[in-house]
Motif scaffolding. Sequence first.
Motif, PDB file in Angstrom:
ATOM      1  N   MET A   1       0.242  -0.428   0.000  1.00 25.70           N
ATOM      2  CA  MET A   1       0.000   0.000   0.000  1.00 25.70           C
ATOM      3  C   MET A   1       0.444   0.787   0.000  1.00 25.70           C
ATOM      4  O   MET A   1       0.725   0.749   0.206  1.00 25.70           O
ATOM      5  N   THR A   2       0.292   0.211   0.141  1.00 24.20           N
ATOM      6  CA  THR A   2       0.645   1.218   0.124  1.00 24.20           C
ATOM      7  C   THR A   2       1.255   0.655  -0.256  1.00 24.20           C
ATOM      8  O   THR A   2       1.469   2.028   0.638  1.00 24.20           O
ATOM      9  N   ARG A   3       1.832   1.491  -1.541  1.00 23.63           N
ATOM     10  CA  ARG A   3       2.091   1.296  -1.397  1.00 23.63           C
ATOM     11  C   ARG A   3       3.873   1.679  -1.485  1.00 23.63           C
ATOM     12  O   ARG A   3       4.471   3.042  -0.661  1.00 23.63           O
TER      13      ARG A   3
ATOM     14  N   ASP B   1     -10.135   6.840   3.321  1.00 25.24           N
ATOM     15  CA  ASP B   1      -9.479   5.769   4.069  1.00 25.24           C
ATOM     16  C   ASP B   1      -8.364   5.121   3.259  1.00 25.24           C
ATOM     17  O   ASP B   1      -7.344   4.695   3.819  1.00 25.24           O
ATOM     18  N   SER B   2      -8.529   5.047   1.944  1.00 23.36           N
ATOM     19  CA  SER B   2      -7.471   4.480   1.096  1.00 23.36           C
ATOM     20  C   SER B   2      -6.231   5.373   1.117  1.00 23.36           C
ATOM     21  O   SER B   2      -5.095   4.880   1.116  1.00 23.36           O
ATOM     22  N   GLU B   3      -6.450   6.679   1.144  1.00 20.81           N
ATOM     23  CA  GLU B   3      -5.319   7.605   1.246  1.00 20.81           C
ATOM     24  C   GLU B   3      -4.544   7.360   2.539  1.00 20.81           C
ATOM     25  O   GLU B   3      -3.310   7.293   2.542  1.00 20.81           O
ATOM     26  N   GLN B   4      -5.275   7.193   3.630  1.00 21.76           N
ATOM     27  CA  GLN B   4      -4.611   6.932   4.906  1.00 21.76           C
ATOM     28  C   GLN B   4      -3.904   5.581   4.910  1.00 21.76           C
ATOM     29  O   GLN B   4      -2.824   5.434   5.484  1.00 21.76           O
ATOM     30  N   SER B   5      -4.505   4.597   4.247  1.00 20.56           N
ATOM     31  CA  SER B   5      -3.891   3.269   4.231  1.00 20.56           C
ATOM     32  C   SER B   5      -2.564   3.273   3.483  1.00 20.56           C
ATOM     33  O   SER B   5      -1.615   2.574   3.868  1.00 20.56           O
ATOM     34  N   ILE B   6      -2.481   4.058   2.424  1.00 19.22           N
ATOM     35  CA  ILE B   6      -1.237   4.174   1.656  1.00 19.22           C
ATOM     36  C   ILE B   6      -0.141   4.777   2.528  1.00 19.22           C
ATOM     37  O   ILE B   6       0.992   4.278   2.602  1.00 19.22           O
ATOM     38  N   LYS B   7      -0.483   5.863   3.205  1.00 15.71           N
ATOM     39  CA  LYS B   7       0.499   6.527   4.066  1.00 15.71           C
ATOM     40  C   LYS B   7       0.879   5.645   5.256  1.00 15.71           C
ATOM     41  O   LYS B   7       2.028   5.682   5.729  1.00 15.71           O
TER      42      LYS B   7
ATOM     43  N   TYR C   1      -5.702  -2.561   7.148  1.00  8.96           N
ATOM     44  CA  TYR C   1      -5.542  -3.782   6.353  1.00  8.96           C
ATOM     45  C   TYR C   1      -5.957  -4.999   7.168  1.00  8.96           C
ATOM     46  O   TYR C   1      -5.667  -5.080   8.366  1.00  8.96           O
ATOM     47  N   GLU C   2      -6.602  -5.951   6.510  1.00 11.15           N
ATOM     48  CA  GLU C   2      -6.997  -7.197   7.157  1.00 11.15           C
ATOM     49  C   GLU C   2      -6.690  -8.377   6.242  1.00 11.15           C
ATOM     50  O   GLU C   2      -6.478  -8.209   5.037  1.00 11.15           O
ATOM     51  N   GLY C   3      -6.667  -9.570   6.827  1.00 16.54           N
ATOM     52  CA  GLY C   3      -6.575 -10.793   6.040  1.00 16.54           C
ATOM     53  C   GLY C   3      -5.370 -10.862   5.117  1.00 16.54           C
ATOM     54  O   GLY C   3      -4.238 -10.577   5.516  1.00 16.54           O
ATOM     55  N   GLU C   4      -5.608 -11.252   3.858  1.00 13.69           N
ATOM     56  CA  GLU C   4      -4.525 -11.413   2.895  1.00 13.69           C
ATOM     57  C   GLU C   4      -3.747 -10.116   2.713  1.00 13.69           C
ATOM     58  O   GLU C   4      -2.517 -10.125   2.594  1.00 13.69           O
ATOM     59  N   ALA C   5      -4.449  -8.998   2.664  1.00 12.08           N
ATOM     60  CA  ALA C   5      -3.772  -7.716   2.449  1.00 12.08           C
ATOM     61  C   ALA C   5      -2.852  -7.383   3.614  1.00 12.08           C
ATOM     62  O   ALA C   5      -1.751  -6.867   3.421  1.00 12.08           O
TER      63      ALA C   5
ATOM     64  N   LYS D   1     -16.164  -0.356  12.970  1.00 15.95           N
ATOM     65  CA  LYS D   1     -15.812   1.004  13.370  1.00 15.95           C
ATOM     66  C   LYS D   1     -16.178   2.026  12.306  1.00 15.95           C
ATOM     67  O   LYS D   1     -15.969   3.223  12.485  1.00 15.95           O
ATOM     68  N   GLY D   2     -16.682   1.537  11.172  1.00 15.21           N
ATOM     69  CA  GLY D   2     -17.025   2.448  10.087  1.00 15.21           C
ATOM     70  C   GLY D   2     -15.848   2.772   9.197  1.00 15.21           C
ATOM     71  O   GLY D   2     -15.900   3.712   8.398  1.00 15.21           O
ATOM     72  N   VAL D   3     -14.763   1.993   9.310  1.00 13.32           N
ATOM     73  CA  VAL D   3     -13.550   2.219   8.521  1.00 13.32           C
ATOM     74  C   VAL D   3     -13.535   1.260   7.329  1.00 13.32           C
ATOM     75  O   VAL D   3     -13.843   0.074   7.469  1.00 13.32           O
ATOM     76  N   TRP D   4     -13.175   1.776   6.151  1.00 15.89           N
ATOM     77  CA  TRP D   4     -13.048   0.926   4.966  1.00 15.89           C
ATOM     78  C   TRP D   4     -11.662   0.287   4.983  1.00 15.89           C
ATOM     79  O   TRP D   4     -10.657   0.949   4.732  1.00 15.89           O
TER      80      TRP D   4
END
Length: 217
Positions: free
Chosen positions: A1-3, A88-94, A114-118, A198-201
Motif C-alpha cells: 500500500m501502500t504502497r 481511508d485508502s489515502e490513509q492506508s497508503i500513508k 488492512y486485514e486478512g490477505e492484504a 468502526k465504520g472504517v473501509w
Amino acid sequence: MTRRPRLTLTAAALVAAVLLTGCGGDDGHAKANDEIAGADKGTESSPPPSTPAGPETDRPEIKLPADLTYTFEWPKTGDENKDAVLADSEQSIKAVDLAIVNQDPLDKAFLYYYEGEAAAGTEKFVRNYVDHKASVTGAYRFYDPQVTVDKDGTASFSYCEDQGKAYVRYLETDKVKKTEVTAKSYVSYHTSLKKNSKGVWVIQKMVSQSGSAECQP
C-alpha cells in the motif's frame, strides 16, 4: 500500500494474491533478495489530506517525515460512501510508508487499515525493508481513481501510482538509490475493501501490476 521503492526484494513477489507493488520495480514492493532499486512517485507536494469518514477516537496518527510527499489526484465524488473509501485508502497508503519509516512490520497504523490477505502481504512487504535496513523517500502521485460501493458493505477501488520520483534510502549509510523512470514506474492497484464495525473501509485484498498499460502517461 501502500504502497514504495522496490528493494531488489520486490513487491510483486508477494504472491499471496496480494501483490503489493513496490515503487519502480517490476514486481511491486520488495522481494527478498533483490537489491533495493529506486521506487517512483510523483514530485508535486500533496494537498491537505482528506478527512477520513470513520470515527476519529482511535484512528492512529500518521505523521511522516518531510522528505516524503504525496499528491492524490482523486477529487471528492459527492457520494458519502465513495468519498469515505477514497479518504481511508489515502490513509492506508500513508500507513504502509509509516510502517517502513518506523521499521515495524506490525505497525499499528497499517494494521488499522488492512486485514486478512492484504495485512499478511503488507507485513511481508514492510519486513523486507526492515531486513535490508532501508526506508523510503521522495514524492508519490496517485491518480485515475475508480471506486464502486456495494450495498453489502463492500467496495472495490482501482487507481494508478506514478513512482518516478520515489526512492529507497539505506538507513546505515543514508544513501538514496535512484533509478531512471521507465514504463514500470507506473503501477496499477486493484483493491477489495469492507466497511468494518468502526465504520472504517479496510483493505482485504490487493493486486498490483507495474508497467500497467492503463497507467502509462
